[in-house]
Design an enzyme around this catalytic site. Sequence first.
Site, short mmCIF file in Angstrom:
data_model
loop_
_atom_site.label_atom_id
_atom_site.label_comp_id
_atom_site.label_asym_id
_atom_site.label_seq_id
_atom_site.Cartn_x
_atom_site.Cartn_y
_atom_site.Cartn_z
N TRP A 90 60.37 47.13 46.86
CA TRP A 90 60.00 45.72 46.89
C TRP A 90 58.69 45.49 47.63
CZ3 TRP A 90 61.57 42.85 43.27
CH2 TRP A 90 62.87 42.96 42.76
N ASP A 162 59.41 39.46 53.82
CA ASP A 162 60.26 39.24 52.66
C ASP A 162 61.70 39.57 53.07
OD1 ASP A 162 61.71 39.27 50.35
OD2 ASP A 162 60.50 40.79 49.32
N LYS A 186 70.61 36.94 46.96
CA LYS A 186 71.30 38.02 47.67
C LYS A 186 72.24 37.44 48.73
CE LYS A 186 68.43 40.70 45.34
NZ LYS A 186 67.03 40.72 45.61
C1 LIG Z 1 65.63 40.78 44.88
C2 LIG Z 1 64.42 40.89 45.70
C3 LIG Z 1 63.19 40.33 45.31
C4 LIG Z 1 62.95 39.67 43.98
O1 LIG Z 1 63.64 38.55 43.77
P1 LIG Z 1 63.52 37.74 42.37
O2 LIG Z 1 64.22 36.49 42.68
O3 LIG Z 1 64.14 38.60 41.31
O4 LIG Z 1 62.05 37.54 42.11
C5 LIG Z 1 62.12 40.45 46.18
N1 LIG Z 1 62.24 41.07 47.37
C6 LIG Z 1 63.40 41.63 47.77
C7 LIG Z 1 63.49 42.28 49.09
C8 LIG Z 1 64.53 41.55 46.93
O5 LIG Z 1 65.69 42.11 47.34
#
Ligand SMILES: *Cc1c(COP(=O)(O)O)cnc(C)c1O
Length: 350
Positions: A90, A162, A186
């Site tokens: 990511w 993030d 998540k």
């Molecule tokens: C799932 C995830 C993303 C992407 O999320 P989307 O909503 O699919 O764009 C970005 N960063 C991390 C750490 C993630 O787990």
Amino acid sequence: MLPVEVMQQAQAELLDWNERGCSVMEVSHRSADFIDIAEQAECDLRKLMSIPDNYKVLFCHGGGRAQFSAVPMNLAKQNQSADYLVTGSWSMGAVKEAQKYVDVNVVCEPVKSSDGQISVPLCSAWQLSDNASYFHYCPNETVDGIELSEYIDQCTVPVVADMSSNILSKPVNVDRFGIIYAGAQKNIGPSGLSVVIIRDDLLDIERPETPSIMNYSVLAKHQSMYNTPPTFAWYLAGLVFKWLLNQGGVVAMEKRNLEKSMMLYQAIDQDEFYINRIHADYRSRMNVPFQLVNPKLDSKFLEEATDAGLLALKGHRSVGGMRASIYNAMPLEGVQALVDFMQQFSKRYG
Ligand SMILES: *Cc1c(COP(=O)(O)O)cnc(C)c1O
């Protein structure tokens, strides 16, 4: 998974919310009713994370990935670079997107020791640039199962995190960050929504060409309602925040998440049938990837796990193997059921 109680409440009020004779999905985002929902959700999130007053909370479209572009567009200054720590797929994805807008400097990547263990070099080994607008990292790498527990203290520039896969899983000091962002699916609620927590002094410095719906200053000025926000996702996020408060907040979550992840790592480490190669200091409490020593048994493992009611254990397509995501809403009994299954499986095929 989402908390069962939240799903049940959403189901019970799906057709008739708050005795209004209609669904939340059907009310205007400008109505007093929806504004109550929106404000309550923000207020509860502020309480859960102890967000200081000099931070704005934005509810945005586009999930986690939209922020990969929004961050450089809103923060990268002319003729400056941006520092990115890469710890997995990511943060690498964030680098690739940011490169469209800014000169990206990768400060460090994970290393593998001679015995195959993966870890992240100490910050003294990082190559920070001297003209970065900000520092970006991903405290929990969802696919790779790498989590950093320390704060990034060695940067003089704003730290952007993030936290898509570990927000609300434990207490964090928000004031250590310039921006915290998280895709909702998540630990917060349904996909499509993302939450951005941004310090006031980082507003109003965006590039002029930044699209309005990704422009933090515009969103802040309009209470995240510059255009129609994802209202149902926002409402569900609000229910999850209430649920978290009722569970004892992030302190209770941390305790539970520690217990869950320790139980699973112990089961992996004690059985030669299973492997996790992440160094103990960097193991994620949210996403636990593991391999079978004999990968030929992968599909059998997944098939039998599904039959036993254990879902979504297939590792991300980029790394293979298995991955157990044990977010806040996963109860200890869910992890216990997986551990029991793993032990039986290794007895039968080991
Ligand atoms: C799932 C995830 C993303 C992407 O999320 P989307 O909503 O699919 O764009 C970005 N960063 C991390 C750490 C993630 O787990």
